[in-house]
Design an enzyme around this catalytic site. Sequence first.
Site, PDB file in Angstrom:
ATOM      1  N   ASP A 154       0.848  -1.182   0.000  1.00 12.73           N
ATOM      2  CA  ASP A 154       0.000   0.000   0.000  1.00 12.73           C
ATOM      3  C   ASP A 154       0.893   1.244   0.000  1.00 12.73           C
ATOM      4  O   ASP A 154       1.545   1.549   0.994  1.00 12.73           O
ATOM      5  CB  ASP A 154      -0.916  -0.016   1.230  1.00 12.73           C
ATOM      6  CG  ASP A 154      -1.984   1.075   1.205  1.00 12.73           C
ATOM      7  OD1 ASP A 154      -1.855   2.013   0.404  1.00 12.73           O
ATOM      8  OD2 ASP A 154      -2.935   0.969   1.995  1.00 12.73           O
ATOM      9  N   TRP A 159      -3.631   5.660   7.743  1.00 10.88           N
ATOM     10  CA  TRP A 159      -3.796   5.040   9.062  1.00 10.88           C
ATOM     11  C   TRP A 159      -4.075   3.542   8.958  1.00 10.88           C
ATOM     12  O   TRP A 159      -4.404   2.905   9.940  1.00 10.88           O
ATOM     13  CB  TRP A 159      -4.931   5.731   9.814  1.00 10.88           C
ATOM     14  CG  TRP A 159      -4.632   7.155  10.148  1.00 10.88           C
ATOM     15  CD1 TRP A 159      -3.958   7.629  11.243  1.00 10.88           C
ATOM     16  CD2 TRP A 159      -4.985   8.310   9.379  1.00 10.88           C
ATOM     17  NE1 TRP A 159      -3.871   9.001  11.200  1.00 10.88           N
ATOM     18  CE2 TRP A 159      -4.501   9.451  10.065  1.00 10.88           C
ATOM     19  CE3 TRP A 159      -5.669   8.493   8.165  1.00 10.88           C
ATOM     20  CZ2 TRP A 159      -4.666  10.739   9.581  1.00 10.88           C
ATOM     21  CZ3 TRP A 159      -5.839   9.789   7.682  1.00 10.88           C
ATOM     22  CH2 TRP A 159      -5.343  10.888   8.394  1.00 10.88           C
ATOM     23  N   THR A 178       4.241   5.201   4.704  1.00 16.68           N
ATOM     24  CA  THR A 178       3.704   6.532   4.954  1.00 16.68           C
ATOM     25  C   THR A 178       4.853   7.412   5.405  1.00 16.68           C
ATOM     26  O   THR A 178       5.812   6.919   6.008  1.00 16.68           O
ATOM     27  CB  THR A 178       2.599   6.517   6.025  1.00 16.68           C
ATOM     28  OG1 THR A 178       2.225   7.868   6.354  1.00 16.68           O
ATOM     29  CG2 THR A 178       3.053   5.819   7.299  1.00 16.68           C
ATOM     30  N   SER A 180       4.269   9.771   7.498  1.00 16.00           N
ATOM     31  CA  SER A 180       3.772  10.322   8.761  1.00 16.00           C
ATOM     32  C   SER A 180       4.007   9.359   9.920  1.00 16.00           C
ATOM     33  O   SER A 180       3.377   8.302   9.997  1.00 16.00           O
ATOM     34  CB  SER A 180       2.269  10.614   8.653  1.00 16.00           C
ATOM     35  OG  SER A 180       1.730  10.894   9.927  1.00 16.00           O
ATOM     36  N   CYS A 335     -13.618  21.758  -1.506  1.00 20.45           N
ATOM     37  CA  CYS A 335     -13.324  20.578  -2.322  1.00 20.45           C
ATOM     38  C   CYS A 335     -14.614  19.881  -2.755  1.00 20.45           C
ATOM     39  O   CYS A 335     -14.740  19.442  -3.910  1.00 20.45           O
ATOM     40  CB  CYS A 335     -12.438  19.616  -1.548  1.00 20.45           C
ATOM     41  SG  CYS A 335     -10.743  20.208  -1.314  1.00 20.45           S
TER      42      CYS A 335
END
Length: 364
Positions: A154, A159, A178, A180, A335
Amino acid sequence: MEVLLKEADIVLNGSRPWDPQIHSNEFWTRLYGQGTLGLGEAYMDGIWDVEDMAEFFNKVLSSKVPEGIRATPNLIWQVVQARVLNMQNIARSRRVADMHYSETEAYKASLDARMTGSCGYWPDGVTNIDQAQEAKLDLVCRKIGVKPGQLVWDIGCGWGAFMGFAAEKYGARCVGVTVSPDQAAYGRERYKHLPIEFRVQDYREFGGKTDHVVSMGMFEHVGHKNYRAYFEKARSVIKDDGLFMMHTIGSQWSTETIEAWLEKYIFPGGVIPSIAQVGRAIDGLFTVIDLHNIGPHYDRTLCAWCENFERNWKKDRTPEEERFYRLWKYYLLCCAGGFRAKVLQVWQFVLSTRGVPDGYVTQR
Protein backbone atom coordinates in the site's frame (compact mmCIF):
# COMPACT_ATOMS: atom_id res chain seq x y z
CA MET A 1 -17.05 40.73 -10.29
CA GLU A 2 -20.65 41.28 -9.16
CA VAL A 3 -21.81 40.83 -12.78
CA LEU A 4 -19.99 37.50 -12.98
CA LEU A 5 -21.45 36.44 -9.65
CA LYS A 6 -24.95 37.32 -10.83
CA GLU A 7 -24.44 35.17 -13.92
CA ALA A 8 -23.46 32.35 -11.54
CA ASP A 9 -26.72 32.88 -9.58
CA ILE A 10 -24.87 34.29 -6.58
CA VAL A 11 -25.89 37.51 -4.82
CA LEU A 12 -23.56 39.17 -2.34
CA ASN A 13 -25.28 39.37 1.07
CA GLY A 14 -28.29 37.64 -0.46
CA SER A 15 -30.82 35.46 1.34
CA ARG A 16 -30.15 32.04 -0.16
CA PRO A 17 -27.87 29.45 1.48
CA TRP A 18 -25.17 29.81 -1.21
CA ASP A 19 -25.11 33.63 -1.13
CA PRO A 20 -21.96 34.83 0.69
CA GLN A 21 -22.22 37.30 3.54
CA ILE A 22 -19.42 39.88 3.38
CA HIS A 23 -18.58 41.39 6.78
CA SER A 24 -15.85 43.84 5.76
CA ASN A 25 -14.52 45.61 2.67
CA GLU A 26 -11.21 43.93 3.49
CA PHE A 27 -12.71 40.95 1.65
CA TRP A 28 -12.09 42.69 -1.67
CA THR A 29 -8.54 43.68 -0.74
CA ARG A 30 -7.76 40.06 0.11
CA LEU A 31 -9.46 38.67 -2.99
CA TYR A 32 -7.91 41.01 -5.55
CA GLY A 33 -4.53 41.14 -3.83
CA GLN A 34 -4.04 37.41 -3.23
CA GLY A 35 -6.63 35.65 -5.38
CA THR A 36 -7.91 32.32 -4.09
CA LEU A 37 -5.32 32.32 -1.29
CA GLY A 38 -6.80 35.58 -0.02
CA LEU A 39 -10.33 34.21 -0.40
CA GLY A 40 -9.55 31.23 1.83
CA GLU A 41 -7.63 33.22 4.42
CA ALA A 42 -10.41 35.80 4.58
CA TYR A 43 -12.84 33.01 5.45
CA MET A 44 -10.46 31.67 8.10
CA ASP A 45 -10.35 35.17 9.62
CA GLY A 46 -14.15 35.54 9.68
CA ILE A 47 -14.29 38.26 7.02
CA TRP A 48 -17.01 36.43 5.11
CA ASP A 49 -19.38 33.49 5.63
CA VAL A 50 -21.73 31.36 3.60
CA GLU A 51 -24.28 28.85 4.85
CA ASP A 52 -23.89 26.31 2.01
CA MET A 53 -20.24 26.56 1.04
CA ALA A 54 -20.20 23.46 -1.15
CA GLU A 55 -22.99 24.84 -3.32
CA PHE A 56 -21.34 28.28 -3.39
CA PHE A 57 -18.18 26.75 -4.83
CA ASN A 58 -20.19 24.55 -7.19
CA LYS A 59 -21.80 27.67 -8.66
CA VAL A 60 -18.51 29.60 -8.77
CA LEU A 61 -16.55 26.82 -10.44
CA SER A 62 -19.33 26.05 -12.92
CA SER A 63 -19.31 29.68 -14.09
CA LYS A 64 -16.96 32.34 -15.46
CA VAL A 65 -16.21 33.76 -12.01
CA PRO A 66 -12.67 32.25 -11.84
CA GLU A 67 -11.80 34.22 -14.99
CA GLY A 68 -12.38 37.43 -13.02
CA ILE A 69 -9.67 36.61 -10.47
CA ARG A 70 -6.30 37.56 -11.92
CA ALA A 71 -3.04 35.74 -11.41
CA THR A 72 -1.27 36.97 -8.28
CA PRO A 73 2.48 37.10 -7.50
CA ASN A 74 2.24 34.17 -5.07
CA LEU A 75 0.58 32.01 -7.76
CA ILE A 76 3.20 32.97 -10.36
CA TRP A 77 6.00 32.11 -7.90
CA GLN A 78 4.29 28.82 -7.08
CA VAL A 79 4.19 27.87 -10.78
CA VAL A 80 7.84 28.89 -11.32
CA GLN A 81 8.96 26.74 -8.39
CA ALA A 82 6.96 23.76 -9.66
CA ARG A 83 8.59 24.01 -13.07
CA VAL A 84 12.16 24.56 -11.92
CA LEU A 85 12.35 22.53 -8.71
CA ASN A 86 11.27 19.03 -7.72
CA MET A 87 8.83 20.09 -4.99
CA GLN A 88 8.18 16.47 -4.04
CA ASN A 89 11.68 15.04 -3.69
CA ILE A 90 12.33 12.73 -0.75
CA ALA A 91 13.34 15.54 1.64
CA ARG A 92 10.38 17.76 0.73
CA SER A 93 7.89 14.88 0.90
CA ARG A 94 8.10 15.07 4.71
CA ARG A 95 6.31 18.44 4.55
CA VAL A 96 3.06 16.66 3.78
CA ALA A 97 3.27 14.75 7.05
CA ASP A 98 4.26 17.85 9.01
CA MET A 99 1.53 20.11 7.57
CA HIS A 100 -1.34 17.77 6.76
CA TYR A 101 -1.31 14.31 8.27
CA SER A 102 -0.21 15.42 11.73
CA GLU A 103 -3.76 16.70 12.28
CA THR A 104 -4.81 13.29 13.59
CA GLU A 105 -7.48 14.63 15.94
CA ALA A 106 -9.22 16.54 13.14
CA TYR A 107 -9.25 13.39 11.03
CA LYS A 108 -10.59 11.33 13.93
CA ALA A 109 -13.42 13.83 14.24
CA SER A 110 -14.15 13.77 10.49
CA LEU A 111 -13.49 10.36 8.99
CA ASP A 112 -15.19 6.98 9.24
CA ALA A 113 -14.57 4.36 11.92
CA ARG A 114 -11.61 2.94 9.94
CA MET A 115 -10.00 6.36 9.35
CA THR A 116 -10.12 6.03 5.56
CA GLY A 117 -8.74 9.26 4.13
CA SER A 118 -9.93 9.02 0.53
CA CYS A 119 -13.19 9.05 -1.43
CA GLY A 120 -15.89 6.63 -0.31
CA TYR A 121 -18.13 4.59 -2.61
CA TRP A 122 -21.91 5.07 -2.38
CA PRO A 123 -23.75 2.37 -4.34
CA ASP A 124 -27.49 1.85 -3.81
CA GLY A 125 -28.31 0.97 -0.22
CA VAL A 126 -25.28 2.74 1.30
CA THR A 127 -26.48 5.48 3.64
CA ASN A 128 -23.54 6.59 5.81
CA ILE A 129 -19.81 7.20 5.60
CA ASP A 130 -18.82 4.01 7.45
CA GLN A 131 -20.74 1.90 4.93
CA ALA A 132 -19.38 3.93 2.01
CA GLN A 133 -15.77 3.35 3.02
CA GLU A 134 -16.33 -0.36 3.63
CA ALA A 135 -17.88 -0.54 0.16
CA LYS A 136 -14.87 1.25 -1.34
CA LEU A 137 -12.32 -0.98 0.40
CA ASP A 138 -14.20 -4.09 -0.68
CA LEU A 139 -14.36 -2.76 -4.24
CA VAL A 140 -10.59 -2.29 -4.29
CA CYS A 141 -9.99 -5.82 -3.00
CA ARG A 142 -12.29 -7.22 -5.67
CA LYS A 143 -10.65 -5.15 -8.40
CA ILE A 144 -7.21 -6.61 -7.74
CA GLY A 145 -8.51 -10.07 -6.82
CA VAL A 146 -6.91 -10.39 -3.39
CA LYS A 147 -6.52 -13.99 -2.22
CA PRO A 148 -5.68 -15.31 1.28
CA GLY A 149 -1.98 -15.15 2.02
CA GLN A 150 -1.12 -12.76 -0.79
CA LEU A 151 1.11 -9.78 -0.04
CA VAL A 152 -0.21 -6.33 -0.94
CA TRP A 153 1.92 -3.17 -0.90
CA ASP A 154 0.00 0.00 0.00
CA ILE A 155 1.73 3.17 -1.25
CA GLY A 156 0.73 5.96 1.10
CA CYS A 157 -1.12 3.67 3.50
CA GLY A 158 -2.43 6.40 5.80
CA TRP A 159 -3.80 5.04 9.06
CA GLY A 160 -4.02 1.53 7.60
CA ALA A 161 -7.71 1.33 6.67
CA PHE A 162 -7.18 -0.66 3.49
CA MET A 163 -4.59 -2.96 5.03
CA GLY A 164 -6.79 -3.69 8.03
CA PHE A 165 -9.79 -4.42 5.83
CA ALA A 166 -7.84 -6.60 3.38
CA ALA A 167 -6.31 -8.62 6.23
CA GLU A 168 -9.60 -9.04 8.11
CA LYS A 169 -11.94 -9.73 5.20
CA TYR A 170 -9.66 -11.31 2.58
CA GLY A 171 -6.83 -12.88 4.57
CA ALA A 172 -4.15 -10.71 2.94
CA ARG A 173 -0.76 -9.80 4.30
CA CYS A 174 0.08 -6.11 3.85
CA VAL A 175 2.99 -3.72 4.06
CA GLY A 176 2.37 0.00 3.83
CA VAL A 177 4.54 3.08 3.59
CA THR A 178 3.70 6.53 4.95
CA VAL A 179 5.80 9.62 5.61
CA SER A 180 3.77 10.32 8.76
CA PRO A 181 5.05 8.87 12.06
CA ASP A 182 1.64 9.70 13.59
CA GLN A 183 -0.20 7.58 11.05
CA ALA A 184 2.20 4.66 11.48
CA ALA A 185 1.96 4.77 15.29
CA TYR A 186 -1.83 4.79 15.13
CA GLY A 187 -1.96 1.91 12.65
CA ARG A 188 0.59 -0.26 14.45
CA GLU A 189 -1.40 -0.07 17.66
CA ARG A 190 -4.80 -0.60 16.05
CA TYR A 191 -3.77 -3.51 13.83
CA LYS A 192 -1.11 -5.15 15.99
CA HIS A 193 -3.05 -8.44 15.86
CA LEU A 194 -2.96 -8.62 12.06
CA PRO A 195 -0.19 -9.48 9.52
CA ILE A 196 0.37 -5.81 8.69
CA GLU A 197 3.59 -3.82 8.62
CA PHE A 198 3.85 -0.01 8.67
CA ARG A 199 7.03 1.62 7.42
CA VAL A 200 7.78 5.31 7.83
CA GLN A 201 9.56 5.88 4.56
CA ASP A 202 9.20 7.45 1.15
CA TYR A 203 7.73 5.12 -1.48
CA ARG A 204 10.97 5.44 -3.47
CA GLU A 205 12.84 3.73 -0.65
CA PHE A 206 10.70 0.58 -0.69
CA GLY A 207 12.11 -2.72 -1.93
CA GLY A 208 11.08 -6.34 -2.31
CA LYS A 209 8.41 -8.20 -4.28
CA THR A 210 4.64 -8.13 -3.79
CA ASP A 211 1.60 -9.82 -5.31
CA HIS A 212 -0.40 -6.63 -5.78
CA VAL A 213 -0.04 -2.88 -5.24
CA VAL A 214 -2.67 -0.36 -4.15
CA SER A 215 -2.41 3.39 -3.73
CA MET A 216 -5.30 5.62 -2.66
CA GLY A 217 -5.05 9.38 -2.30
CA MET A 218 -1.27 9.29 -2.71
CA PHE A 219 -0.62 10.12 -6.37
CA GLU A 220 -1.79 13.70 -5.79
CA HIS A 221 1.33 14.15 -3.60
CA VAL A 222 3.80 12.62 -6.06
CA GLY A 223 4.37 15.69 -8.24
CA HIS A 224 4.64 15.88 -12.03
CA LYS A 225 8.43 15.46 -12.00
CA ASN A 226 8.07 12.12 -10.20
CA TYR A 227 5.14 10.47 -12.01
CA ARG A 228 7.39 8.18 -14.01
CA ALA A 229 9.52 7.23 -10.98
CA TYR A 230 6.36 6.36 -9.03
CA PHE A 231 5.18 3.89 -11.66
CA GLU A 232 8.68 2.53 -12.21
CA LYS A 233 8.89 1.74 -8.50
CA ALA A 234 5.52 -0.05 -8.58
CA ARG A 235 6.57 -1.99 -11.69
CA SER A 236 9.84 -3.06 -10.06
CA VAL A 237 8.16 -4.64 -7.03
CA ILE A 238 4.96 -6.16 -8.43
CA LYS A 239 4.94 -9.77 -9.63
CA ASP A 240 4.24 -10.41 -13.31
CA ASP A 241 0.71 -11.64 -12.66
CA GLY A 242 -0.09 -8.92 -10.10
CA LEU A 243 -2.44 -5.96 -10.42
CA PHE A 244 -1.96 -2.34 -9.37
CA MET A 245 -5.04 -0.35 -8.30
CA MET A 246 -4.33 3.38 -8.24
CA HIS A 247 -7.05 5.67 -6.85
CA THR A 248 -6.41 9.38 -7.43
CA ILE A 249 -8.13 12.72 -7.75
CA GLY A 250 -7.94 13.83 -11.38
CA SER A 251 -8.30 16.93 -13.52
CA GLN A 252 -9.18 17.54 -17.15
CA TRP A 253 -6.17 19.88 -17.37
CA SER A 254 -2.47 19.01 -17.18
CA THR A 255 -0.94 21.25 -14.53
CA GLU A 256 2.24 21.54 -12.47
CA THR A 257 0.85 22.91 -9.22
CA ILE A 258 -2.32 23.12 -7.17
CA GLU A 259 -4.64 25.95 -6.08
CA ALA A 260 -2.72 28.37 -3.84
CA TRP A 261 -4.75 28.05 -0.62
CA LEU A 262 -4.72 24.25 -0.73
CA GLU A 263 -0.99 24.27 -1.47
CA LYS A 264 -0.24 26.48 1.53
CA TYR A 265 -2.51 24.92 4.14
CA ILE A 266 -3.42 21.36 3.11
CA PHE A 267 -1.35 19.74 0.33
CA PRO A 268 2.11 21.33 0.09
CA GLY A 269 3.62 20.42 -3.26
CA GLY A 270 0.40 18.74 -4.36
CA VAL A 271 -0.60 18.36 -8.01
CA ILE A 272 -3.81 16.98 -9.49
CA PRO A 273 -2.90 14.80 -12.51
CA SER A 274 -4.61 14.57 -15.88
CA ILE A 275 -5.30 11.45 -17.93
CA ALA A 276 -2.58 12.60 -20.35
CA GLN A 277 0.00 12.83 -17.57
CA VAL A 278 -0.87 9.38 -16.22
CA GLY A 279 -0.75 7.94 -19.74
CA ARG A 280 2.73 9.29 -20.39
CA ALA A 281 3.96 8.06 -17.01
CA ILE A 282 2.81 4.44 -17.52
CA ASP A 283 3.93 4.21 -21.17
CA GLY A 284 5.69 0.88 -21.62
CA LEU A 285 5.25 -0.08 -17.96
CA PHE A 286 1.59 -0.96 -17.48
CA THR A 287 -1.56 -1.79 -19.41
CA VAL A 288 -4.79 -0.12 -18.30
CA ILE A 289 -7.33 -2.91 -17.91
CA ASP A 290 -9.98 -0.86 -16.11
CA LEU A 291 -10.69 2.82 -15.46
CA HIS A 292 -13.55 3.84 -13.18
CA ASN A 293 -14.58 7.45 -12.47
CA ILE A 294 -16.21 7.78 -9.04
CA GLY A 295 -15.81 11.57 -8.80
CA PRO A 296 -19.43 12.35 -7.78
CA HIS A 297 -18.97 10.09 -4.75
CA TYR A 298 -16.37 12.48 -3.30
CA ASP A 299 -18.86 15.34 -2.99
CA ARG A 300 -21.01 13.16 -0.76
CA THR A 301 -17.95 11.86 1.14
CA LEU A 302 -16.60 15.33 1.90
CA CYS A 303 -19.99 16.59 3.06
CA ALA A 304 -20.29 13.56 5.36
CA TRP A 305 -16.82 14.28 6.75
CA CYS A 306 -17.81 17.88 7.41
CA GLU A 307 -21.00 16.80 9.20
CA ASN A 308 -18.91 14.51 11.41
CA PHE A 309 -16.38 17.26 12.08
CA GLU A 310 -19.01 19.82 13.07
CA ARG A 311 -20.72 17.29 15.34
CA ASN A 312 -17.55 15.98 17.01
CA TRP A 313 -15.25 19.01 17.19
CA LYS A 314 -14.96 21.07 20.35
CA LYS A 315 -17.63 23.75 20.68
CA ASP A 316 -15.77 26.12 23.03
CA ARG A 317 -12.82 27.40 21.00
CA THR A 318 -10.06 29.95 21.49
CA PRO A 319 -9.53 32.42 18.61
CA GLU A 320 -6.69 30.23 17.30
CA GLU A 321 -8.87 27.11 17.52
CA GLU A 322 -11.70 28.94 15.77
CA ARG A 323 -9.38 29.79 12.89
CA PHE A 324 -8.43 26.12 12.54
CA TYR A 325 -12.09 25.10 12.71
CA ARG A 326 -12.88 27.46 9.85
CA LEU A 327 -9.81 26.24 7.92
CA TRP A 328 -10.96 22.62 8.15
CA LYS A 329 -14.54 23.41 7.09
CA TYR A 330 -13.25 25.47 4.17
CA TYR A 331 -10.98 22.62 3.07
CA LEU A 332 -13.73 20.02 3.13
CA LEU A 333 -16.49 22.07 1.55
CA CYS A 334 -14.55 23.97 -1.13
CA CYS A 335 -13.32 20.58 -2.32
CA ALA A 336 -16.87 19.19 -2.22
CA GLY A 337 -17.92 22.07 -4.48
CA GLY A 338 -15.13 21.21 -6.91
CA PHE A 339 -16.36 17.65 -7.27
CA ARG A 340 -19.98 18.78 -7.53
CA ALA A 341 -18.99 21.15 -10.34
CA LYS A 342 -17.16 18.26 -12.08
CA VAL A 343 -13.90 20.21 -12.33
CA LEU A 344 -12.41 17.45 -10.14
CA GLN A 345 -12.76 13.71 -10.66
CA VAL A 346 -11.71 10.54 -8.84
CA TRP A 347 -10.21 7.80 -10.99
CA GLN A 348 -9.55 4.20 -10.07
CA PHE A 349 -7.08 2.66 -12.50
CA VAL A 350 -6.48 -1.09 -12.56
CA LEU A 351 -3.09 -1.66 -14.14
CA SER A 352 -1.38 -4.86 -15.26
CA THR A 353 2.18 -5.50 -16.35
CA ARG A 354 1.12 -7.75 -19.24
CA GLY A 355 -2.68 -7.90 -19.28
CA VAL A 356 -4.86 -10.60 -17.76
CA PRO A 357 -4.48 -13.82 -19.77
CA ASP A 358 -7.98 -15.16 -19.07
CA GLY A 359 -9.65 -11.75 -19.28
CA TYR A 360 -10.50 -9.23 -16.59
CA VAL A 361 -13.94 -9.19 -14.99
CA THR A 362 -14.91 -5.58 -14.29
CA GLN A 363 -15.92 -4.91 -10.68
CA ARG A 364 -18.41 -2.23 -9.66
